[in-house]
Design a protein around this motif. Structure first.
Motif, short mmCIF file in Angstrom:
data_model
loop_
_atom_site.label_atom_id
_atom_site.label_comp_id
_atom_site.label_asym_id
_atom_site.label_seq_id
_atom_site.Cartn_x
_atom_site.Cartn_y
_atom_site.Cartn_z
N GLY A 22 0.81 -1.21 0.00
CA GLY A 22 0.00 0.00 0.00
C GLY A 22 0.84 1.26 0.00
O GLY A 22 1.99 1.27 0.46
N ARG A 23 0.27 2.34 -0.54
CA ARG A 23 1.01 3.60 -0.68
C ARG A 23 1.10 4.36 0.65
O ARG A 23 2.13 4.94 0.97
N LYS A 24 0.00 4.35 1.41
CA LYS A 24 -0.08 5.16 2.63
C LYS A 24 1.02 4.79 3.63
O LYS A 24 1.76 5.66 4.11
N LYS A 25 1.14 3.48 3.92
CA LYS A 25 2.15 3.04 4.89
C LYS A 25 3.55 3.45 4.44
O LYS A 25 4.35 3.94 5.22
N LEU A 26 3.83 3.21 3.15
CA LEU A 26 5.16 3.50 2.63
C LEU A 26 5.47 4.99 2.67
O LEU A 26 6.60 5.39 3.00
N LEU A 27 4.48 5.82 2.33
CA LEU A 27 4.73 7.26 2.34
C LEU A 27 4.97 7.77 3.76
O LEU A 27 5.85 8.60 3.99
N ILE A 28 4.19 7.26 4.70
CA ILE A 28 4.40 7.65 6.11
C ILE A 28 5.79 7.23 6.57
O ILE A 28 6.50 8.00 7.25
N ILE A 29 6.21 6.01 6.18
CA ILE A 29 7.55 5.54 6.55
C ILE A 29 8.62 6.42 5.90
O ILE A 29 9.61 6.80 6.54
N ALA A 30 8.42 6.76 4.61
CA ALA A 30 9.39 7.59 3.89
C ALA A 30 9.52 8.96 4.55
O ALA A 30 10.64 9.46 4.74
N VAL A 31 8.38 9.58 4.90
CA VAL A 31 8.40 10.89 5.57
C VAL A 31 9.09 10.78 6.93
O VAL A 31 9.87 11.66 7.32
N ALA A 32 8.81 9.69 7.65
CA ALA A 32 9.42 9.48 8.97
C ALA A 32 10.94 9.34 8.85
O ALA A 32 11.70 9.93 9.65
N ILE A 33 11.41 8.58 7.84
CA ILE A 33 12.85 8.41 7.64
C ILE A 33 13.49 9.75 7.28
O ILE A 33 14.55 10.12 7.80
N PHE A 34 12.83 10.50 6.40
CA PHE A 34 13.35 11.81 6.00
C PHE A 34 13.42 12.76 7.21
O PHE A 34 14.42 13.47 7.39
N THR A 35 12.38 12.74 8.03
CA THR A 35 12.34 13.61 9.21
C THR A 35 13.42 13.22 10.21
O THR A 35 14.10 14.08 10.78
#
Length: 442
Positions: free
Chosen positions: A68-81
């Protein structure tokens, strides 16, 4: 619909983080290196970020089709942050470079996953307008970013260029929480062996554009890609699905966008340099010329969805590539004699073709793909755009460096891009006019 609005703003904020980070770093990096030391490692602040954010794009696309896109995007934003926090706390140039790599791993998913979610949620007609919004964010950030970077460096501390990402990242996640994905995702085997072979090979090829004595990087990178292709032929669940390359629409669209990014798309990086050195123009005024491309981009991308429904893909690719070539020919022939306003006008026209082709290319990568590989298809095209732009800009830099002066150099750059743009016209005729289903919506 209300939930979609929150998701849309989450995607906008996610794009804003990426855009601001790229533009702020250009202004603040000299001060950072001056304070931390290690000038010989200066370029790696950008190189490691570019490598991490480019190589991970296809992996995010593959995983988004599975989980799914939602989980991955939240993870990506979290890693970036997280990477941003660590960069803000860095006490040496080496630790900063490592943490910029962490940032890059997160950034690799933020833009492509945002585009994939847009493809899932919105109709073709809406997607052109949404991409116009995203492109305007990049345009505004190109002006606001350097100013903001200067403010942080002079009034506060350079560490705030990273800490500012923390509240923005939290806001992004909060906006994404209401999003409920309706698509069923199929969990399959992940070909990590293929990904590592692919990632290492591409990393070496990208590194070759940033280091001296790059022969061995290129040689080993090419050998690695050959091994990757041989291994993938026997893999039951390859990292890059075979169906992506058997699909004529996806294959020709991706090939077109790769060559297109190798050509005129990268020339805008050198126009401010030409104006500064060739016309002795101020940094501010020479940088302002790039607003022309941003304005044209919005005019080209906004109606793209409606035009796809009305005219199909092929005719729009043909028109866009012809506009690019004609405007590029004008730049090649008259660049030394153009006034500022004339150059602004020609670049605006070229910006229209950029906006049109990037919007149509992204939509085509989603609509030509079957639902279970839509994420992989979208991210693959974005990956190829990044590769094409990186290699194209490197070639252009070499052309300018070999020239007797900046005027001859920029003309040679336009000649190089012009030759490739004729190839994009030929490729545009090979792109199918419609998706197999002739779909007119999502």
């Amino acid at each position: 619909m209300q939930k979609n609005r929150y998701v849309f703003w989450g995607l906008v904020i996610s794009t804003l983080i990426s855009a601001l980070d790229a533009n702020i770093m250009q202004t603040a990096s000299p001060t950072i290196v001056k304070q931390l030391g290690g000038m010989e490692l200066f370029a790696w602040i950008f190189v490691v970020y570019m490598l991490a954010s480019t190589v991970t794009v296809p992996l995010y696309g593959k995983l988004s089709d599975m989980y799914g896109r939602k989980k991955l995007l939240i993870i990506a934003v979290a890693i970036f942050t997280l990477g941003s926090i660590l960069c803000g706390l860095a006490n040496s140039i080496v630790t900063l470079i490592i943490f910029r790599g962490v940032q890059g791993i997160g950034a690799g998913g933020m833009i492509p996953l945002s585009m994939i979610i847009v493809g899932d949620l919105f109709t073709i007609e809406s997607r052109g307008k949404i991409q116009a919004v995203f492109s305007s964010i990049w345009a505004i950030s190109s002006i606001v970013g350097p100013v903001l970077g200067s403010f942080f460096v002079e009034e506060l501390t350079w560490r705030w260029i990273f800490f500012i990402n923390v509240p923005i990242g939290i806001a992004t996640v909060l906006c994404l929480i209401p999003y409920k994905e309706k698509i069923e995702f199929k969990k399959t085997h992940i070909d990590y062996k293929g990904f590592f072979l692919f990632g290492i090979s591409i990393s070496l090829l990208l590194l070759s554009t940033n280091v001296r004595n790059s022969f061995w990087y290129i040689f080993i990178g090419i050998i690695g890609l050959i091994i990757f292709l041989l291994v993938e032929r026997k893999e039951p669940h390859p990292f890059l699905p075979v169906s992506l390359f058997k699909n004529k629409g996806i294959l020709m669209t991706n090939l077109f966008m790769l060559v297109y990014c190798l050509s005129f798309f990268g020339t805008s990086n050198f126009i401010p340099l030409y104006l500064q050195e060739g016309s002795h123009m101020s940094i501010y005024k020479s940088g302002l010329i790039l607003l022309s491309i941003a304005v044209g981009w919005m005019f080209g991308s906004t109606p793209a969805g409606k035009w796809i429904i009305r005219f199909g893909y092929k005719i729009l690719f043909i028109i866009g590539s012809v506009i690019t070539t004609v405007s590029g020919l004008a730049l090649y022939l008259f660049i030394a004699d153009l006034s500022y306003l004339s150059l602004f006008f020609i670049l605006t026209i070229q910006g229209v073709s950029f906006g049109l082709l990037f919007a149509v290319g992204t939509i085509a990568s989603q609509e030509f793909a079957e639902s279970h590989i839509k994420g992989m298809s979208t991210s693959l095209q974005m990956f190829l755009k990044n590769i094409g732009t990186s290699i194209g800009v490197t070639i252009m830099g070499l052309i300018i460096n070999q020239a007797a002066n900046i005027v001859i150099g920029i003309k040679n750059v336009f000649l190089y891009a012009l030759c490739l743009s004729f190839l994009t016209i030929l490729l545009s005729f090979l792109i199918p006019a419609k998706t197999p289903s002739g779909s007119k919506s999502k």
